[in-house]
Write an enzyme that holds these catalytic residues in place. Structure first.
Site, PDB file in Angstrom:
ATOM      1  N   GLY A 191      -0.375   5.508 -52.550  1.00  0.00           N
ATOM      2  CA  GLY A 191      -1.681   5.422 -53.214  1.00  0.00           C
ATOM      3  C   GLY A 191      -1.744   6.313 -54.431  1.00  0.00           C
ATOM      4  O   GLY A 191      -0.923   7.225 -54.608  1.00  0.00           O
ATOM      5  N   GLY A 243      -4.849   8.053 -56.982  1.00  0.00           N
ATOM      6  CA  GLY A 243      -6.286   8.214 -57.172  1.00  0.00           C
ATOM      7  C   GLY A 243      -6.538   9.120 -58.358  1.00  0.00           C
ATOM      8  O   GLY A 243      -5.758   9.132 -59.309  1.00  0.00           O
ATOM      9  N   ARG A 244      -7.634   9.863 -58.236  1.00  0.00           N
ATOM     10  CA  ARG A 244      -8.006  10.757 -59.338  1.00  0.00           C
ATOM     11  C   ARG A 244      -6.967  11.832 -59.597  1.00  0.00           C
ATOM     12  O   ARG A 244      -6.683  12.180 -60.719  1.00  0.00           O
ATOM     13  CB  ARG A 244      -9.300  11.484 -58.949  1.00  0.00           C
ATOM     14  CG  ARG A 244     -10.542  10.815 -59.381  1.00  0.00           C
ATOM     15  CD  ARG A 244     -11.659  11.640 -58.837  1.00  0.00           C
ATOM     16  NE  ARG A 244     -11.265  12.131 -57.509  1.00  0.00           N
ATOM     17  CZ  ARG A 244     -12.053  12.218 -56.481  1.00  0.00           C
ATOM     18  NH1 ARG A 244     -13.276  11.876 -56.603  1.00  0.00           N
ATOM     19  NH2 ARG A 244     -11.640  12.653 -55.307  1.00  0.00           N
ATOM     20  N   PHE A 245      -6.397  12.411 -58.540  1.00  0.00           N
ATOM     21  CA  PHE A 245      -5.536  13.579 -58.702  1.00  0.00           C
ATOM     22  C   PHE A 245      -4.124  13.308 -58.211  1.00  0.00           C
ATOM     23  O   PHE A 245      -3.773  13.689 -57.114  1.00  0.00           O
ATOM     24  CB  PHE A 245      -6.079  14.768 -57.902  1.00  0.00           C
ATOM     25  CG  PHE A 245      -7.513  15.058 -58.184  1.00  0.00           C
ATOM     26  CD1 PHE A 245      -7.901  15.504 -59.418  1.00  0.00           C
ATOM     27  CD2 PHE A 245      -8.476  14.872 -57.202  1.00  0.00           C
ATOM     28  CE1 PHE A 245      -9.225  15.777 -59.682  1.00  0.00           C
ATOM     29  CE2 PHE A 245      -9.799  15.143 -57.459  1.00  0.00           C
ATOM     30  CZ  PHE A 245     -10.187  15.590 -58.710  1.00  0.00           C
ATOM     31  N   ASP A 267     -18.622  10.467 -52.827  1.00  0.00           N
ATOM     32  CA  ASP A 267     -17.768   9.431 -53.439  1.00  0.00           C
ATOM     33  C   ASP A 267     -17.400   8.395 -52.383  1.00  0.00           C
ATOM     34  O   ASP A 267     -16.239   8.008 -52.250  1.00  0.00           O
ATOM     35  CB  ASP A 267     -16.523  10.068 -54.057  1.00  0.00           C
ATOM     36  CG  ASP A 267     -15.804   9.114 -55.014  1.00  0.00           C
ATOM     37  OD1 ASP A 267     -16.418   8.108 -55.436  1.00  0.00           O
ATOM     38  OD2 ASP A 267     -14.626   9.369 -55.329  1.00  0.00           O
TER      39      ASP A 267
HETATM   40  P1  ADP Z   1      -7.904  10.512 -54.701  1.00  0.00           P
HETATM   41  O1  ADP Z   1      -8.652  11.771 -54.477  1.00  0.00           O
HETATM   42  O2  ADP Z   1      -6.814  10.710 -55.700  1.00  0.00           O
HETATM   43  O3  ADP Z   1      -8.797   9.327 -54.943  1.00  0.00           O
HETATM   44  P2  ADP Z   1      -7.489   9.529 -51.995  1.00  0.00           P
HETATM   45  O4  ADP Z   1      -7.492  10.568 -50.937  1.00  0.00           O
HETATM   46  O5  ADP Z   1      -8.705   8.710 -52.156  1.00  0.00           O
HETATM   47  O6  ADP Z   1      -7.078  10.223 -53.365  1.00  0.00           O
HETATM   48  O7  ADP Z   1      -6.243   8.561 -51.758  1.00  0.00           O
HETATM   49  C1  ADP Z   1      -5.916   7.537 -52.698  1.00  0.00           C
HETATM   50  C2  ADP Z   1      -5.402   6.331 -51.956  1.00  0.00           C
HETATM   51  O8  ADP Z   1      -4.232   6.675 -51.197  1.00  0.00           O
HETATM   52  C3  ADP Z   1      -6.377   5.744 -50.933  1.00  0.00           C
HETATM   53  O9  ADP Z   1      -7.249   4.810 -51.529  1.00  0.00           O
HETATM   54  C4  ADP Z   1      -5.436   5.069 -49.944  1.00  0.00           C
HETATM   55  O10 ADP Z   1      -5.038   3.802 -50.444  1.00  0.00           O
HETATM   56  C5  ADP Z   1      -4.211   5.988 -49.954  1.00  0.00           C
HETATM   57  N1  ADP Z   1      -4.282   6.974 -48.862  1.00  0.00           N
HETATM   58  C6  ADP Z   1      -4.844   8.187 -48.928  1.00  0.00           C
HETATM   59  N2  ADP Z   1      -4.736   8.849 -47.761  1.00  0.00           N
HETATM   60  C7  ADP Z   1      -4.087   8.023 -46.922  1.00  0.00           C
HETATM   61  C8  ADP Z   1      -3.684   8.123 -45.539  1.00  0.00           C
HETATM   62  N3  ADP Z   1      -3.944   9.225 -44.827  1.00  0.00           N
HETATM   63  N4  ADP Z   1      -3.045   7.077 -44.974  1.00  0.00           N
HETATM   64  C9  ADP Z   1      -2.799   5.965 -45.705  1.00  0.00           C
HETATM   65  N5  ADP Z   1      -3.150   5.808 -46.993  1.00  0.00           N
HETATM   66  C10 ADP Z   1      -3.787   6.813 -47.617  1.00  0.00           C
HETATM   67 MG    MG Z   2     -10.110   8.497 -53.633  1.00  0.00          MG
END
Ligand code: ADP
Ligand code: MG
Length: 492
Positions: free
Chosen positions: A201, A203-205, A322
């Site tokens: 995945g 995302g923002r960071f 969020d």
């Molecule tokens: P950000 O803060 O960068 O948005 P997230 O925590 O939302 O990061 O994670 C971004 C993406 O990574 C999620 O939308 C999901 O698709 C994937 N992801 C994050 N954590 C998990 C996890 N524990 N298991 C499976 N996929 C994950």
């Molecule tokens: Mg996110």
């Protein structure tokens, strides 16, 4: 965490202010609102060498963290930490010893003689104890976690060979502590022996990876050192006392590893192979039972996050800020876990305010509540942020229920407002639709013919009121969904 220094006059004023308000031990905190924190543990003062400069950090150490012993005390040429136990006792600036300043001891005389005799004798005794313990097959006290040098990770072998799964380890070590997570030393040890496999995945960071630890999958969110504050904040929120819940992503560890050139910031959590609810709904339809179970689990997670639990083992109310289908994960069991707590805010019951200076327009524009879009949210009240979460929850439910398949009939996956705003809408795009025209996603007529979908539609409407105070609460939504009939006995 950018270290800051401030004058003693400012500190004195803060001191006066806080003594009016609270009763615990107060400490200087460079990363908190008002530069203050309160604890039953100790005030923490540290200085460490980073990029050739002294970096100062002052904060509070909870009784639980003191138990883990990673915080206090420590002293070396690159790191010095102290804990103290009176109000504002960390209001002094520590310095590291200058290299080469340590004066050499002249002649040791009898002391040297004693050292030469005593140390080998102690080592011999230690060896004898270890041998006896091993022969007896007993666990030697010196193998216990607390006995390790707090600066070094534990031998990974001792954690892995305990034969416990991560889940068991977390359960044991959390329930024996304050309920806020694994001791920091254990977190570091686990994080440093994870092997990364693939990115899952973005995302923002930075990126999220699937990694392996002792035969188990884990998710690793890697922040760049530029985003240290976000990493620190998310780790801090996940370690809020009593936050752990079946429907909130299970936090395992946070680690910051400095390799001399850059700092790697990791956040390790349970891994869910289905990924986000957004990914899941894009390629799966869901049965009516499936909808109820998924929706109920999200509502349970959010109700827990929002709930304040009063008492020494209590939990502050937290707002997510969020909430969206990309920040909710789908578990193997067909239930959900709320993730990405990086923007969350806590209610600080001492000041009756939220715990960080808040930028009220954070989050994802498409999911922003009307009062955020038109800048009318009252930002000092946690209730305002909870109500904004409920609005976003209604949108997530709408995405979910569209994918409910009854006799093969279902809608395609779409983001909320897909038919009303451009693909990357600006705040102004959203504001026109949500505030000026007061439009909301369409609730199709055919949902009325199925009781569960009818109720879900009604919940959505009650999450989307322009007046935040009129919206349902997380607990109310949880109750209403839990009264829906699931044909199989699968209720969360
Ligand atoms: P950000 O803060 O960068 O948005 P997230 O925590 O939302 O990061 O994670 C971004 C993406 O990574 C999620 O939308 C999901 O698709 C994937 N992801 C994050 N954590 C998990 C996890 N524990 N298991 C499976 N996929 C994950
Ligand atoms: Mg996110």
């Amino acid at each position: 965490m950018a270290p800051q220094r401030y004058s003693n006059v400012g500190t004195a004023l803060i001191f006066l202010y806080v003594t009016q308000l609270s009763t615990g031990m107060k400490c200087i905190c460079l990363v908190c609102t008002n530069h203050l924190c309160e604890t039953e543990g100790a005030c923490w003062n540290s200085v460490m060498l980073r990029n050739g400069k002294e970096e100062v950090l002052k904060s509070c150490v909870s009784p639980h963290q003191m138990k883990g012993q990673i915080f206090c005390p420590s002293s070396s040429n690159i790191l010095r930490r102290e804990c103290c136990f009176t109000d504002f006792c960390n209001n002094i600036t520590l310095h590291l010893p200058k290299v080469g300043n340590v004066s050499s001891t002249p002649s040791w005389g009898p002391l040297k003689l004693a050292v030469v005799i005593v140390i080998p004798a102690c080592l011999l005794c230690l060896a004898a104890i270890v041998t006896i313990c091993t022969l007896r097959g007993q666990q030697c006290p010196y193998n216990k976690i607390e006995r390790h040098d707090v600066e070094e990770p534990l031998s990974d072998h001792s954690l892995m060979s305990s034969g416990k799964s991560l889940k068991d380890l977390i359960f044991d070590l959390t329930t024996s502590g304050s309920g806020s997570g694994l001791p920091l030393l254990v977190q570091r040890t686990i994080a440093r022996s994870i092997v990364l496999h693939e990115t899952i995945g973005k995302g923002r960071f930075g990126e999220v990876w699937r990694g392996r630890w002792s035969g188990e999958d884990v998710a690793v969110k890697i922040f760049s050192s530029r985003d240290e504050r976000s990493w620190f904040r998310e780790a801090e929120i996940y370690q809020t006392i009593m936050l752990r819940h079946e429907h909130i992503l299970g936090f395992i560890a946070a680690d910051n590893k400095d390799n001399g050139t850059w700092t790697q910031l990791w956040l390790v959590s349970e891994y869910h192979e289905h990924g986000s609810l957004f990914d899941y709904l894009n390629c799966h339809t869901v049965s009516v039972d499936g909808v109820i179970i998924l929706a109920l689990s999200i509502a349970s997670g959010l109700a827990h996050l929002h709930m304040e639990i009063i008492g020494t083992q209590g939990k502050p109310a937290i707002a997510h800020r969020d909430l969206k289908s990309k920040n909710i994960l789908v578990k193997k069991s067909g239930t959900c876990a709320i993730a990405d707590l990086g923007l969350a805010v806590k209610h600080d019951s001492v000041t009756n305010m939220i715990d960080i200076p808040s930028n009220h327009r954070v989050g994802t524009k498409r999911y922003m509540a009307p009062e955020i879009l038109d800048d009318k949210i009252y930002i000092n009240n946690i209730e305002s942020f909870k109500r904004a979460d409920i609005y976003s929850l209604g949108l997530v439910f709408w995405e979910l229920v569209r994918r409910c398949s009854i006799r093969g009939i279902h809608d395609d996956y779409q983001l909320p407002y897909y038919d009303m705003v451009p693909s990357d809408p600006s705040i102004e795009d959203m504001r026109k639709v949500v505030c000026d025209q007061k439009l909301r996603p369409n609730i199709p007529n055919h949902w009325q013919s199925c009781e569960a979908l009818r109720v879900m539609g009604k919940i959505m409407r009650e999450c989307w009121y322009a007046n935040g105070a009129a919206r349902l609460t997380g607990l109310r939504i949880k109750k209403t969904i839990s009264q829906l009939t699931v044909t199989k006995d699968l209720k969360v």
